[in-house]
Design an enzyme around this catalytic site. Structure first.
Site, mmCIF file in Angstrom:
data_model
loop_
_atom_site.group_PDB
_atom_site.id
_atom_site.type_symbol
_atom_site.label_atom_id
_atom_site.label_comp_id
_atom_site.label_asym_id
_atom_site.label_seq_id
_atom_site.Cartn_x
_atom_site.Cartn_y
_atom_site.Cartn_z
ATOM 1 N N LYS A 221 0.856 -1.187 0.000
ATOM 2 C CA LYS A 221 0.000 0.000 0.000
ATOM 3 C C LYS A 221 0.889 1.233 0.000
ATOM 4 O O LYS A 221 1.893 1.297 0.718
ATOM 5 C CB LYS A 221 -0.897 -0.020 1.234
ATOM 6 C CG LYS A 221 -1.886 1.129 1.321
ATOM 7 C CD LYS A 221 -2.785 0.964 2.542
ATOM 8 C CE LYS A 221 -3.788 2.096 2.667
ATOM 9 N NZ LYS A 221 -4.693 1.904 3.830
ATOM 10 N N SER A 293 -9.431 2.354 2.187
ATOM 11 C CA SER A 293 -8.208 2.956 1.652
ATOM 12 C C SER A 293 -7.175 1.930 1.204
ATOM 13 O O SER A 293 -6.270 2.259 0.449
ATOM 14 C CB SER A 293 -7.592 3.905 2.688
ATOM 15 O OG SER A 293 -7.090 3.201 3.802
ATOM 16 N N SER A 317 -10.208 -0.384 6.799
ATOM 17 C CA SER A 317 -9.553 -0.376 5.485
ATOM 18 C C SER A 317 -8.896 -1.689 5.094
ATOM 19 O O SER A 317 -8.357 -1.798 3.996
ATOM 20 C CB SER A 317 -8.532 0.762 5.418
ATOM 21 O OG SER A 317 -9.201 1.992 5.322
#
Length: 598
Positions: A221, A293, A317
């Protein structure tokens, strides 16, 4: 001396009253004029100028639910705030808040989710005993290779049926092929990937095998820092940012021999699936978005663009995108994985975790990245038991009303004692506690961003900009009260857990997401089925995923993992492949001519 010591404890909110006075009227001039009148007439109790029947200063205090002060006390508070609070706050901001993102100067207030009844023991530093996969043979096509598990791919590399460089090329091609559909990649780390893959192959040629992640490609990420590559945090403001920091989790994966092939989309400043380059889509139905996210890690893993990826969760998330994209995702116990080099929202809520094809793969990745990070005071060496050795027939597992009953029946068939369960607690402000905690902590890490007006260019104005402006008006005393209420919640959830070893329920119930993150308990999201969507485009197989969550007490991640592995051993939902090649007649796909530069 006593008076000097007392002044710093004037509540944080009074420092904002001066600013609020300016908003309500010509503000401070009126207050100053009123103070001069008081100096001229000691018997005067007149309030500052009125606005709609309310004095400007009184209105400001009402915003903080502090209208119980009388006029003279309000003026004394403003005087104290100006003389004591504001200089201290400005000095503190200069010391620690001049750079956004929370990468430096973490809070010394450390959250430990360990329950009081948990026995203290020496950390278990032994690696897990992974299942044998000696019968694995290399498939004849790349598509089948792309959807193999980590354990299977590791066996192919270990037995030299495929090289890490070959595997890396397969996944780089898939990343470039499908990114135009899913918008899930920020940067291809191609040069680094080739270097790491060659190193993995050279080590194996010398007889050195680092374990099941040796030579396995993966994605991070894009809030996780890797030197020489952009770490954009998904934000227009930071889209060209390069941080010369090796995140702790990246170091751990590098040491395990894994190969980084891409930085994957984070929603802007880790809020949702909207980022500066677009909005990440769900591989099972590209008409909808991936949510959460950790959008890029979930979508990319689901689509077979990487064997696994690392995401993060502060408030859903990992849970939400894992559920939407139909992938297995683990949110571990708070403090399990170090966060040095990772953009911070809330130091007492942020957690890193893996998205994988299976629960067994999650266990493999967790084993590689868990442990104490010397620069993250919340991280710990947690004494997990080996999830591959857990005797699930000795467990009592609760199931909530919204649990997927197939999971209950499968586990019961494996000898697990399954009982109806209700999670009881009296704290009725769980969602508000999470919002107070997350928003204020986030604002502390992005104070300069807001003060300089950079929030005006944020991708979705109804998200962080609105929340953080509101957070600016939360008094310090009420932030502390929220943490006290959080402590009560933790004790009550602990008590509710006494009758079960874990429980099963909807992983995306918002109240449960907030509760789980505040308490710090682990959950693994597992796919349990698919259902048709309404009005799908002709000749497509688009589906809505069905999932459930297995929740365990803090430091009992191995129980959740063991139950998920038991369920997946008798079902095939986690092996399904999303129909990302089934484009409808009206689908518009943006396929870039070449990948963005690092």
């Amino acid at each position: 001396m006593a008076e000097r010591n007392r002044t710093p404890f004037i509540s944080y909110y009074v420092s904002l009253l001066i600013l609020l006075g300016l908003l309500f009227s010509s503000g401070w001039n009126l207050v100053s004029a009123h103070r001069k009148e008081n100096e001229a007439d000691n018997n005067s109790t007149q309030c500052p100028a009125k606005i709609g029947g309310c004095s400007s200063l009184k209105c400001a205090f009402e915003i903080f639910d502090a209208s119980f002060f009388h006029d003279t006390e309000m003026l004394e508070v403003v005087k104290g705030a100006k003389e004591f609070n504001i200089p201290i706050m400005r000095a503190n901001r200069k010391l620690v808040a001049s750079v956004d993102g929370g990468l430096h100067y973490p809070s010394v207030l450390v959250f430990n989710p360990q329950w009081g009844a948990t026995k203290h023991s020496q950390p278990n530093i032994k690696t897990f005993k992974y299942p044998s996969s000696s019968a694995v043979r290399r498939p004849s096509n790349d598509e089948d290779i792309a959807f193999m598990t980590i354990i299977e791919l590791g066996q192919l590399i270990k037995t030299k049926q495929i090289t890490s460089l070959e595997l890396t090329e397969i996944f780089l091609r898939r990343l470039k092929r499908y990114n135009g559909v899913l918008e899930s990649v920020v940067s291809y780390t191609e040069e680094l990937a080739h270097k790491q893959a060659k190193e993995a192959d050279n080590l194996l040629a010398k007889g050195v095998y680092l374990g099941p992640l040796h030579g396995i490609p993966y994605g991070l990420k894009d809030i996780i820092s890797v030197p020489k590559y952009k770490t954009t945090w998904g934000s227009t403001t930071f889209k060209n940012q390069v941080l010369n920091i090796e995140a702790w989790v990246y170091k751990r994966l590098k040491a395990a021999g894994a190969v980084l092939v891409a930085k994957l989309v984070s929603g802007s400043l880790a809020y949702d699936d909207i980022w500066f380059g677009g909005r990440t889509r769900n591989p099972w139905n590209i008409e909808e978005f991936s949510t959460g996210s950790s959008a890029g890690p979930a979508a990319s893993t689901s689509a077979g663009m990487v064997p696994f990826a690392i995401g993060s969760e502060t408030a859903g998330s990992i849970s939400f995108p894992a559920a939407r994209c139909g992938i297995t995702g683990l949110r571990p116990t708070f403090g399990t994985i170090g966060r040095t080099g990772v953009m911070s929202l809330s130091e007492s809520l942020d957690k890193l975790g893996p998205f994988c094809r299976s629960a067994a793969d999650c266990a493999v990745v967790l084993d590689a990245i868990r442990g104490k990070d010397p620069n993250d005071m919340s991280s710990r060496d947690i004494p997990f038991e080996d999830p591959f050795l857990v005797d699930i027939t000795k467990l009592t597992i609760g199931y909530l009303e919204d649990a997927e009953m197939e999971v209950v029946k499968v586990l019961a068939s494996k000898g697990v004692k399954m009982v109806p369960f209700k999670l009881n607690y009296t704290v009725d402000s769980v969602q508000g506690i999470l919002n107070f905690t997350m928003d204020i902590d986030m604002l502390a890490h992005f104070d300069q961003w807001q003060r300089s007006g950079l929030d005006h260019s944020y991708e979705a104005q109804d998200q962080w900009p609105t929340e953080l402006r509101r957070a600016r008006l939360i008094p310090a005393v009420d932030y502390v009260q929220a943490q006290r209420a959080r402590g009560r919640l933790i004790r009550e959830v602990e008590e509710s857990f006494r009758s079960v070893d874990a429980f099963i329920g909807n992983a995306t119930d918002w109240e449960r997401v907030c509760m789980g993150n505040l308490v710090g308990i682990p959950v693994i999201v597992v796919p349990t089925g698919l259902k048709p969507i309404s009005h799908p485009p002709a000749n497509t197989r688009r589906r809505t995923t069905i999932t459930t969550g297995i929740f365990a007490p803090p430091q009992r991640d191995h129980i959740a993992l063991a139950l998920a592995m038991a369920y997946q051993s008798l079902t095939n939902h986690h092996n399904q492949r999303p129909p990302i090649d089934d484009l409808g007649p009206h689908d518009i796909v943006n396929i870039p001519k070449s990948p963005p530069p690092p």
